[in-house]
Write a protein that holds these residues in place. Structure first.
Motif, PDB file in Angstrom:
ATOM      1  N   PRO A 120      67.669  10.806  81.190  1.00 48.38           N
ATOM      2  CA  PRO A 120      66.425  12.311  80.946  1.00 48.38           C
ATOM      3  C   PRO A 120      65.459  12.553  81.995  1.00 48.38           C
ATOM      4  N   GLY A 121      65.036  14.227  82.027  1.00 50.65           N
ATOM      5  CA  GLY A 121      64.812  14.419  82.039  1.00 50.65           C
ATOM      6  C   GLY A 121      64.483  14.795  83.559  1.00 50.65           C
ATOM      7  N   ASP A 122      65.777  14.572  84.162  1.00 53.18           N
ATOM      8  CA  ASP A 122      66.597  14.881  85.185  1.00 53.18           C
ATOM      9  C   ASP A 122      66.651  16.814  85.241  1.00 53.18           C
ATOM     10  N   LEU A 123      66.618  17.773  86.318  1.00 52.67           N
ATOM     11  CA  LEU A 123      66.584  19.223  86.837  1.00 52.67           C
ATOM     12  C   LEU A 123      67.609  19.288  87.561  1.00 52.67           C
ATOM     13  N   ILE A 124      68.556  20.059  87.217  1.00 55.06           N
ATOM     14  CA  ILE A 124      69.416  20.445  87.948  1.00 55.06           C
ATOM     15  C   ILE A 124      69.666  22.267  88.739  1.00 55.06           C
ATOM     16  N   PHE A 125      69.059  22.040  89.660  1.00 55.28           N
ATOM     17  CA  PHE A 125      69.022  23.902  90.263  1.00 55.28           C
ATOM     18  C   PHE A 125      70.865  24.058  90.282  1.00 55.28           C
ATOM     19  N   SER A 126      70.832  24.821  89.995  1.00 56.74           N
ATOM     20  CA  SER A 126      73.106  24.984  89.837  1.00 56.74           C
ATOM     21  C   SER A 126      73.636  25.484  90.563  1.00 56.74           C
ATOM     22  N   GLY A 127      73.281  26.384  92.103  1.00 59.35           N
ATOM     23  CA  GLY A 127      73.726  27.738  92.439  1.00 59.35           C
ATOM     24  C   GLY A 127      72.605  27.947  92.815  1.00 59.35           C
TER      25      GLY A 127
END
Length: 235
Positions: free
Chosen positions: A193-200
């Motif tokens: 929890p708390g992880d961010l993913i910039f998805s492209g």
């Protein structure tokens, strides 16, 4: 009881739309070349590569509003608009069919890149951390929870500079879906929890200049509007 020898730094966080609550940021993962057209404009074949990832520091995430500073040590700052995935759950070896259950919400952000520094690093076979992970290199909108918007799969994503559309595409053009990205990433690190993913990012990445007005949106999810600050003075 142990005490810290210095005052602990503040926890990086992102606003939650329509609320005073905030989403704490643990780590920031970015997916490289996840739109076929962008992969081609970067000189790569999108049909032959599994997803790959790089990271930004958690405190590189700033509100995508007001003035975003133009970083030092570059003459070629590039924009890459991306849907941002915020995880409320975690795990390792997550199956694709279970991956979306980890998502707390979504937003839209910009992967700012020192493109000239990145090009030199690539040519010299060096890491490009400083080309991607500098201060304020991950402006992000407020997040909206899944309970409000569901899991966007075919919304339009776009970025304008001074009112001119520079990037435009749809989420369905992503080579790897959000669920697939989460599942693949969880093979290498334990997500939490708390992880961010910039998805492209879709095609059309390009340069930003001091004074530029930058607006980005994922329809039905979030939008942002900020100005690029003056170029940093070299010491």
């Amino acid at each position: 009881m142990s005490e810290f020898v210095i005052t602990p730094p503040a926890t990086p966080s992102v606003a939650v739309a329509g609320s005073n609550a905030r989403f704490p940021v643990r780590r920031v993962f970015c997916v490289g070349r996840n739109y076929a057209a962008h992969a081609r404009e970067m000189g790569k074949d999108p049909d032959r590569e599994p997803p790959f990832f790089f990271m930004k520091p958690a405190d590189a995430v700033v509100a995508a509003e007001g003035v975003i500073p133009y970083p030092p040590a570059t003459n070629e700052l590039h924009h890459e608009v991306e849907m941002v995935v915020a995880l409320g759950g975690g795990g390792a070896g997550v199956a694709v069919e279970d991956a979306l259950a980890l998502v707390w919400g979504y937003g839209v952000g910009v992967d700012l890149t020192r493109r000239d520094m990145q090009a030199v690093a690539k040519e010299m076979s060096r890491p490009w951390d400083l080309a991607k992970g500098f201060d304020a290199s991950a402006p992000c909108s407020a997040l909206r929870p899944v309970g409000e918007i569901g899991h966007p799969a075919d919304a339009r994503i776009s970025l304008e500079v001074n009112g001119v559309v520079k990037q435009s595409g749809t989420l369905k053009e992503m080579i790897w879906s959000v669920a697939e990205v989460i599942s693949h990433l969880s093979r290498f690190v334990t997500l939490a929890p708390g992880d961010l993913i910039f998805s492209g990012t879709p095609a059309g990445v390009g340069s930003l200049q001091p004074g530029d007005r930058v607006r980005g949106v994922v329809d039905g999810v979030a939008e942002f509007d900020f100005e690029v600050g003056a170029a940093a003075q070299e010491a």
